[in-house]
Design an enzyme around this catalytic site. Sequence first.
Site, short mmCIF file in Angstrom:
data_model
loop_
_atom_site.label_atom_id
_atom_site.label_comp_id
_atom_site.label_asym_id
_atom_site.label_seq_id
_atom_site.Cartn_x
_atom_site.Cartn_y
_atom_site.Cartn_z
N GLN A 636 0.84 -1.21 0.00
CA GLN A 636 0.00 0.00 0.00
C GLN A 636 0.87 1.24 0.00
O GLN A 636 0.61 2.21 -0.71
CB GLN A 636 -0.86 0.04 1.27
CG GLN A 636 -2.06 -0.83 1.25
CD GLN A 636 -3.29 0.00 0.92
OE1 GLN A 636 -3.32 0.73 -0.06
NE2 GLN A 636 -4.31 -0.11 1.72
N GLY A 699 -5.22 2.52 10.12
CA GLY A 699 -5.59 2.79 8.72
C GLY A 699 -4.44 3.37 7.93
O GLY A 699 -3.67 4.20 8.39
N GLU A 702 -4.94 5.85 2.69
CA GLU A 702 -4.82 7.21 2.15
C GLU A 702 -3.51 7.89 2.53
O GLU A 702 -2.90 8.58 1.72
CB GLU A 702 -6.01 8.04 2.64
CG GLU A 702 -7.32 7.55 2.04
CD GLU A 702 -8.52 8.22 2.66
OE1 GLU A 702 -8.76 7.98 3.86
OE2 GLU A 702 -9.21 8.98 1.97
MO1 MOS Z 1 -10.82 6.81 -0.51
S1 MOS Z 1 -10.92 8.60 -1.53
O1 MOS Z 1 -11.86 7.18 0.78
O2 MOS Z 1 -11.33 5.56 -1.53
#
Ligand code: MOS
Length: 735
Positions: A636, A699, A702
């Site tokens: 990722q 997480g 992002e």
């Molecule tokens: Mo992401 S923009 O919350 O897939």
Amino acid sequence: MTTAAREKIIGDPVDRVDGPLKVTGAAPYPSDFTFPGLTHAVVVQSTIAAGTIRGIDAAEAEAAPGVLAVITHENAPALAEGPMTPLGPSPPFPLRDNRIVHRGQHVAVVVARTREQARAAARLVRIGYEETAAVLGIGDPRAPVLVNKWGLDVDRGDVTAALASAEVTYDETFTTAAVTPNPMGLFATVARWDGDRLTVHDASQDPMLVRKTLAAVFDLPETDVRVLVPYLGGGFGAGLRVWPHVILAALATRIVAQPVKLVLTRPQMFTSVGHRPETRQRVRLGATRDGRLVAVDHESTSTIGALDDGGVEPVPQTTGNAYSCPNVATHDRRARLHIPSPHWMRAPGAAQGNFAMESALDELSYTLGLDPIELRLRNYTEVHPGSGRPWSSKALRECYHAGAERFGWARRTPKTGSMRDGNWLVGYGMAGVTFTPGQAPCQASVSIRRDGTAYVRSAATDLGTGTYTVATQVTAELLGLDIDQVQVEIGDSDLPFAPYSGGSGMATSLSGAIQDAAGKLVQAFLDVVANDESSPLRGRRAAEVTTTEGGIYVTGAPSIGETYGDMLARHGLAEITADGERDPRANGASEPPSGSFAARFAEVRVDPELGLVRVTRIVSALDAGRILNEKLARSQMIGGAVMGIGMTMLEETVFDHETGRIANATFGDYLIPAHADVPDLDVVFVGTPDMVRPLGIKGIGEIAIVGVSAAIANAVYHATGRRIRSLPITVEQLL
Ligand code: MOS
């Protein structure tokens, strides 16, 4: 209940459980589904950016070979409004009236026996337009500007006064280009009626939202709509909305009474499923001579479509929470243009906002003669500045140290242009990242069958990031099973409710639901044997036992216990199922603020004569709490860095300001990083499991892209003394 140490599976670099299916082509993506009598739909798109349709002549198209229907606003049935969604109202529906608000708007859909016939006939649909002046530039004074209504703007202290009295001030403007997510998998919808039920295979990150939307639009009970997304060829946020083509595919299947497949073409993807909006940002800073921030003002305007709700693109959102500073104001505005709806794309807002803010801090570090890391450490905060409460966990300091160590930051000589390798100017740059990953209510049911295997079900989707694999690992560890004893079924709206795969929250949300189910399962097994004379677990409480070796055993007494299979067999049960649920809102305001953190380090080489820039290294140090699978997490982070290199060096969705046409809506013209553009990408994980999030997961999806742009731009400055405040960084800007 505890889990035996020898079965620690969470964190292991387990191979993707769906890997063999994917590499052998056996994993069905939405466009792979086919049914007897399948017909094909192709959209016709507007060739003007603003105005109205004067008339449509579909006679020739209707008479073309194989054509079953040409659906336009003139003959389409009126559809109900879509529902309000967690991300705001549904996008404007297609074929409602004759208004045109962007070039590429779907104005008709042609359905034919084959895709080729539909494509050929689509070219025969004649549309007369009444064109009006389109507003296409973010700085166009005619563009209405909306103030962010999501309440995310920060206004803390007195920025005006603090800027006026600051020893050192800074005031610069940054721009970032629109970029298009371009998941490899073209978005596709296959819709069919299965008796009274509408079944849809859709490229979506949120099958529950697709179900809810189609039910509302076609006035069906939600249970009569089923949305399936077992595999998705990427999304980056594009799959978080129900786009007009999805409605059109469902409408088409209703009209032709046959299954319909609609696959967007690559050029259509540029106008149909959102893009990261262009931004203009002004950053003002006030600081003391020794590098303490006294004022931060971050103002952003990003673009939005003509009929969109003021949907949130939180460009300066993390600015207020990244550093200790008493006076902070952020302003998030949106300029309405005649462009296709922008939409959330991996770290929406944050990716652009961090570029401006972390570039500005880099500039400040040179003004003050401070090392860029030292400047950030002087403004470090152990508390979440917005609430004044301690972060649930924060290892950003460790990110700076571990990243700098791994990168060799100590070799950096501070002066710009001072590092060379032969003809190349070498630059080192860095950026800090604070990011708030999401989490949302999620359900999962987990069964254990008599053969001792577990079966997990949830509507969650796997974007390609590894949801199948981490759900397998979490279940295996919590139940004391091996990886190959767990089967995960996701991507089906008939399964227990799951939120969108977005906001970096799926691993957290789904793991929380599985954790709840696993706890309930153990209790259910203990209940079954509670009065069972022949069970060594008779009368045991959950707090006394450990899940291990495919069963339940007394903690500290591994010979006392039995396997799940034995318990089921003795009681004549085929399986036991538990329904798990986690709602992060349950703890409400009592939950401390949590964030993921990172430090990015980039090395660039610049050819001073040619203006050629090569990104030669990126080191990312990340605190995302507990890492569920090191191989997937690294992947990722590497993917995010590649995407960040694209956003920084190559990508730009070019809107022609006269016509609204996207000038580069193909993979031939839209530049993305190729292998030669991707250097050695290194990742270091720091931090510890977070105390408030399920299993300690914070997480990662992002934050993987955030900070890359600033680190590279800062390295370019260090190499050349040229400050580039506009993305992408081009040769033209450097010469
Ligand atoms: Mo992401 S923009 O919350 O897939």
